[in-house]
Design a protein around this motif. Structure first.
Motif, PDB file in Angstrom:
ATOM      1  N   HIS A  71       0.831  -1.199   0.000  1.00  0.00           N
ATOM      2  CA  HIS A  71       0.000   0.000   0.000  1.00  0.00           C
ATOM      3  C   HIS A  71       0.870   1.255   0.000  1.00  0.00           C
ATOM      4  CE1 HIS A  71      -3.948  -1.888   0.903  1.00  0.00           C
ATOM      5  NE2 HIS A  71      -3.205  -2.807   1.506  1.00  0.00           N
ATOM      6  N   SER A  72       0.440   2.268  -0.728  1.00  0.00           N
ATOM      7  CA  SER A  72       1.132   3.562  -0.661  1.00  0.00           C
ATOM      8  C   SER A  72       0.656   4.360   0.546  1.00  0.00           C
ATOM      9  CB  SER A  72       0.903   4.369  -1.942  1.00  0.00           C
ATOM     10  OG  SER A  72      -0.465   4.707  -2.086  1.00  0.00           O
ATOM     11  N   ARG A  73      -0.563   4.067   1.020  1.00  0.00           N
ATOM     12  CA  ARG A  73      -1.134   4.748   2.187  1.00  0.00           C
ATOM     13  C   ARG A  73      -1.233   3.745   3.338  1.00  0.00           C
ATOM     14  NH1 ARG A  73      -4.886   9.001   1.737  1.00  0.00           N
ATOM     15  NH2 ARG A  73      -6.261   7.747   3.056  1.00  0.00           N
ATOM     16  N   VAL A  74      -0.539   4.053   4.428  1.00  0.00           N
ATOM     17  CA  VAL A  74      -0.548   3.144   5.572  1.00  0.00           C
ATOM     18  C   VAL A  74      -0.739   3.956   6.852  1.00  0.00           C
ATOM     19  CG1 VAL A  74       0.739   1.430   6.888  1.00  0.00           C
ATOM     20  CG2 VAL A  74       0.945   1.502   4.397  1.00  0.00           C
ATOM     21  N   TRP A  75      -1.761   3.599   7.619  1.00  0.00           N
ATOM     22  CA  TRP A  75      -2.001   4.220   8.916  1.00  0.00           C
ATOM     23  C   TRP A  75      -1.091   3.556   9.946  1.00  0.00           C
ATOM     24  CZ3 TRP A  75      -5.372   8.314   9.551  1.00  0.00           C
ATOM     25  CH2 TRP A  75      -6.159   8.613   8.450  1.00  0.00           C
ATOM     26  N   ILE A  76      -0.353   4.364  10.667  1.00  0.00           N
ATOM     27  CA  ILE A  76       0.608   3.864  11.651  1.00  0.00           C
ATOM     28  C   ILE A  76       0.204   4.425  13.005  1.00  0.00           C
ATOM     29  CG2 ILE A  76       3.032   3.768  12.325  1.00  0.00           C
ATOM     30  CD1 ILE A  76       3.774   4.104   9.383  1.00  0.00           C
ATOM     31  N   ILE A  77      -0.171   3.540  13.916  1.00  0.00           N
ATOM     32  CA  ILE A  77      -0.775   3.989  15.172  1.00  0.00           C
ATOM     33  C   ILE A  77      -0.078   3.406  16.391  1.00  0.00           C
ATOM     34  CG2 ILE A  77      -3.027   4.285  14.066  1.00  0.00           C
ATOM     35  CD1 ILE A  77      -3.950   1.719  15.419  1.00  0.00           C
ATOM     36  N   ASP A  78      -0.135   4.177  17.456  1.00  0.00           N
ATOM     37  CA  ASP A  78       0.304   3.727  18.774  1.00  0.00           C
ATOM     38  C   ASP A  78      -0.832   4.070  19.740  1.00  0.00           C
ATOM     39  OD1 ASP A  78       1.537   3.024  21.107  1.00  0.00           O
ATOM     40  OD2 ASP A  78       3.420   4.061  20.678  1.00  0.00           O
ATOM     41  N   PRO A  79      -1.598   3.077  20.177  1.00  0.00           N
ATOM     42  CA  PRO A  79      -2.760   3.351  21.017  1.00  0.00           C
ATOM     43  C   PRO A  79      -2.410   4.056  22.325  1.00  0.00           C
ATOM     44  CG  PRO A  79      -2.850   1.127  20.142  1.00  0.00           C
ATOM     45  CD  PRO A  79      -1.486   1.656  19.827  1.00  0.00           C
ATOM     46  N   VAL A  80      -1.287   3.667  22.927  1.00  0.00           N
ATOM     47  CA  VAL A  80      -0.797   4.355  24.129  1.00  0.00           C
ATOM     48  C   VAL A  80       0.716   4.487  23.994  1.00  0.00           C
ATOM     49  CG1 VAL A  80      -0.671   4.432  26.638  1.00  0.00           C
ATOM     50  CG2 VAL A  80      -2.601   3.282  25.549  1.00  0.00           C
ATOM     51  N   ASP A  81       1.169   5.670  23.676  1.00  0.00           N
ATOM     52  CA  ASP A  81       2.602   5.925  23.643  1.00  0.00           C
ATOM     53  C   ASP A  81       2.986   6.438  25.026  1.00  0.00           C
ATOM     54  OD1 ASP A  81       5.164   6.280  22.173  1.00  0.00           O
ATOM     55  OD2 ASP A  81       4.852   8.357  22.789  1.00  0.00           O
ATOM     56  N   GLY A  82       3.753   5.632  25.741  1.00  0.00           N
ATOM     57  CA  GLY A  82       4.056   5.945  27.134  1.00  0.00           C
ATOM     58  C   GLY A  82       3.170   5.142  28.068  1.00  0.00           C
ATOM     59  N   THR A  83       3.165   3.818  27.862  1.00  0.00           N
ATOM     60  CA  THR A  83       2.304   2.954  28.665  1.00  0.00           C
ATOM     61  C   THR A  83       2.637   3.069  30.155  1.00  0.00           C
ATOM     62  OG1 THR A  83       2.176   1.418  26.803  1.00  0.00           O
ATOM     63  CG2 THR A  83       1.455   0.591  28.934  1.00  0.00           C
ATOM     64  N   ARG A  84       3.939   3.211  30.465  1.00  0.00           N
ATOM     65  CA  ARG A  84       4.334   3.349  31.871  1.00  0.00           C
ATOM     66  C   ARG A  84       3.703   4.601  32.485  1.00  0.00           C
ATOM     67  NH1 ARG A  84      10.602   3.485  33.570  1.00  0.00           N
ATOM     68  NH2 ARG A  84      10.384   1.281  33.028  1.00  0.00           N
ATOM     69  N   GLU A  85       3.800   5.711  31.752  1.00  0.00           N
ATOM     70  CA  GLU A  85       3.254   6.968  32.272  1.00  0.00           C
ATOM     71  C   GLU A  85       1.732   6.890  32.410  1.00  0.00           C
ATOM     72  OE1 GLU A  85       7.271   7.588  31.108  1.00  0.00           O
ATOM     73  OE2 GLU A  85       5.631   6.789  29.914  1.00  0.00           O
ATOM     74  N   VAL A  95      -1.602   9.466  22.398  1.00  0.00           N
ATOM     75  CA  VAL A  95      -2.195   8.564  21.411  1.00  0.00           C
ATOM     76  C   VAL A  95      -1.747   9.051  20.038  1.00  0.00           C
ATOM     77  CG1 VAL A  95      -4.327   7.648  20.403  1.00  0.00           C
ATOM     78  CG2 VAL A  95      -4.229   8.163  22.864  1.00  0.00           C
ATOM     79  N   HIS A  96      -1.179   8.151  19.235  1.00  0.00           N
ATOM     80  CA  HIS A  96      -0.666   8.518  17.912  1.00  0.00           C
ATOM     81  C   HIS A  96      -1.534   7.902  16.816  1.00  0.00           C
ATOM     82  CE1 HIS A  96       3.733   8.690  19.634  1.00  0.00           C
ATOM     83  NE2 HIS A  96       2.913   9.545  20.213  1.00  0.00           N
ATOM     84  N   VAL A  97      -2.008   8.732  15.912  1.00  0.00           N
ATOM     85  CA  VAL A  97      -2.691   8.252  14.710  1.00  0.00           C
ATOM     86  C   VAL A  97      -2.049   8.968  13.528  1.00  0.00           C
ATOM     87  CG1 VAL A  97      -4.859   7.992  13.471  1.00  0.00           C
ATOM     88  CG2 VAL A  97      -4.840   7.881  15.978  1.00  0.00           C
ATOM     89  N   GLY A  98      -1.208   8.259  12.780  1.00  0.00           N
ATOM     90  CA  GLY A  98      -0.487   8.857  11.667  1.00  0.00           C
ATOM     91  C   GLY A  98      -0.783   8.142  10.366  1.00  0.00           C
ATOM     92  N   LEU A  99      -0.606   8.856   9.280  1.00  0.00           N
ATOM     93  CA  LEU A  99      -0.778   8.274   7.945  1.00  0.00           C
ATOM     94  C   LEU A  99       0.488   8.550   7.143  1.00  0.00           C
ATOM     95  CD1 LEU A  99      -2.440   6.977   5.636  1.00  0.00           C
ATOM     96  CD2 LEU A  99      -3.347   9.276   5.147  1.00  0.00           C
ATOM     97  N   ALA A 100       1.176   7.482   6.752  1.00  0.00           N
ATOM     98  CA  ALA A 100       2.344   7.597   5.879  1.00  0.00           C
ATOM     99  C   ALA A 100       1.898   7.373   4.443  1.00  0.00           C
ATOM    100  CB  ALA A 100       3.407   6.578   6.269  1.00  0.00           C
ATOM    101  N   ILE A 101       2.295   8.272   3.565  1.00  0.00           N
ATOM    102  CA  ILE A 101       1.977   8.157   2.147  1.00  0.00           C
ATOM    103  C   ILE A 101       3.286   8.056   1.383  1.00  0.00           C
ATOM    104  CG2 ILE A 101       0.852   9.216   0.167  1.00  0.00           C
ATOM    105  CD1 ILE A 101      -1.016  10.655   2.103  1.00  0.00           C
TER     106      ILE A 101
END
Length: 244
Positions: A71-85, A95-101
């Motif tokens: 895919h040229s379009r891919v959603w790259i996510i981290d539901p909890v960035d900093g689980t310890r915190e 919370v990260h919701v990114g789209l790489a093209i």
């Protein structure tokens, strides 16, 4: 919704879900982090596949599906960035919701639920004035030796903070000038923050100045620099000087 609106919408609501899981008071510590990760991940992944069925998805909390490489379009996510915190009921998690093209972190949103804030690529704001003495963000538990050395060379103030997303957004929010990381991360740790930082006019790159490339078969990313543009050349120069 546009891609950016979708990213912000999902990041916000995932953050609300995570706060609700925490308010339930049935989990603590690592168990809270695990419950939050799993709950937010299910929401995000299902929502993206519903709203953007033709796109690829890469999530920290899902087994990698290499079908995304086609895919040229891919959603790259981290539901909890900093689980310890998150598990410690701190505010420096995200919370990260990114789209790489085509490999470029292009669209995204980073929610800071503990602060009630969502930063997004389609609503860039003017950067606040920079401090006269630069502030450099480092891990609160494992400050990288390279970052400490560069901070010393720049006479920068070290500021310890939790998650990668929280640190990147602290630069966007004017709470620091430099985020230099050399301890290794994965694509989900930086895709959304890099997209948001770039949209706000910040410098984003590897620590050798080369571009950050996403949707790779190996999702490991060794290093990262997000900083005010006026500091980029100096920081890259100092990293080159101390690196064998």
């Amino acid at each position: 919704m546009t891609d950016a609106q979708l990213a912000a919408h999902l990041a916000h609501h995932a953050g609300e879900i995570l706060l609700e899981v925490r308010r339930a008071n049935v989990f603590t510590g690592k168990a809270l982090g695990l419950a939050g990760d799993q709950t937010a991940n299910q929401f995000l992944v299902r929502a993206i596949r519903e709203q953007r069925p033709d796109d690829g998805v890469l999530s920290e909390e899902e087994k990698d599906n290499f079908e995304r490489l086609g895919h040229s379009r891919v959603w790259i996510i981290d539901p909890v960035d900093g689980t310890r915190e998150y598990g410690e009921e701190r505010s420096d998690w995200a919370v990260h919701v990114g789209l790489a093209i085509d490999g470029v972190a292009t669209v995204g949103a980073v929610a800071l639920p503990g602060l009630g804030v969502v930063l997004r690529t389609d609503q860039p704001q003017q950067l606040p004035p920079a401090a006269a003495r630069p502030r450099m963000l480092v891990s609160r538990t494992r400050p990288a030796a390279e970052a400490v050395a560069v901070a010393k060379a720049l006479d920068a103030e070290l500021v310890a903070m939790g998650s990668a997303g929280a640190k990147a957004m602290a630069v966007v929010r004017g709470e620091a000038e430099i985020y230099l990381h050399t301890g290794g991360q994965f694509e989900w740790d930086s895709c959304a923050p890099v997209a948001v930082a770039a949209a706000h006019g910040l410098h984003v790159s590897r620590v050798d100045g080369s571009p950050l490339i996403y949707n790779q078969s190996d999702t490991y990313m060794p290093d990262l620099l997000i900083c005010r543009p006026e500091w980029a050349e100096r920081v890259l120069g100092e990293v080159a000087r101390i690196t064998p």
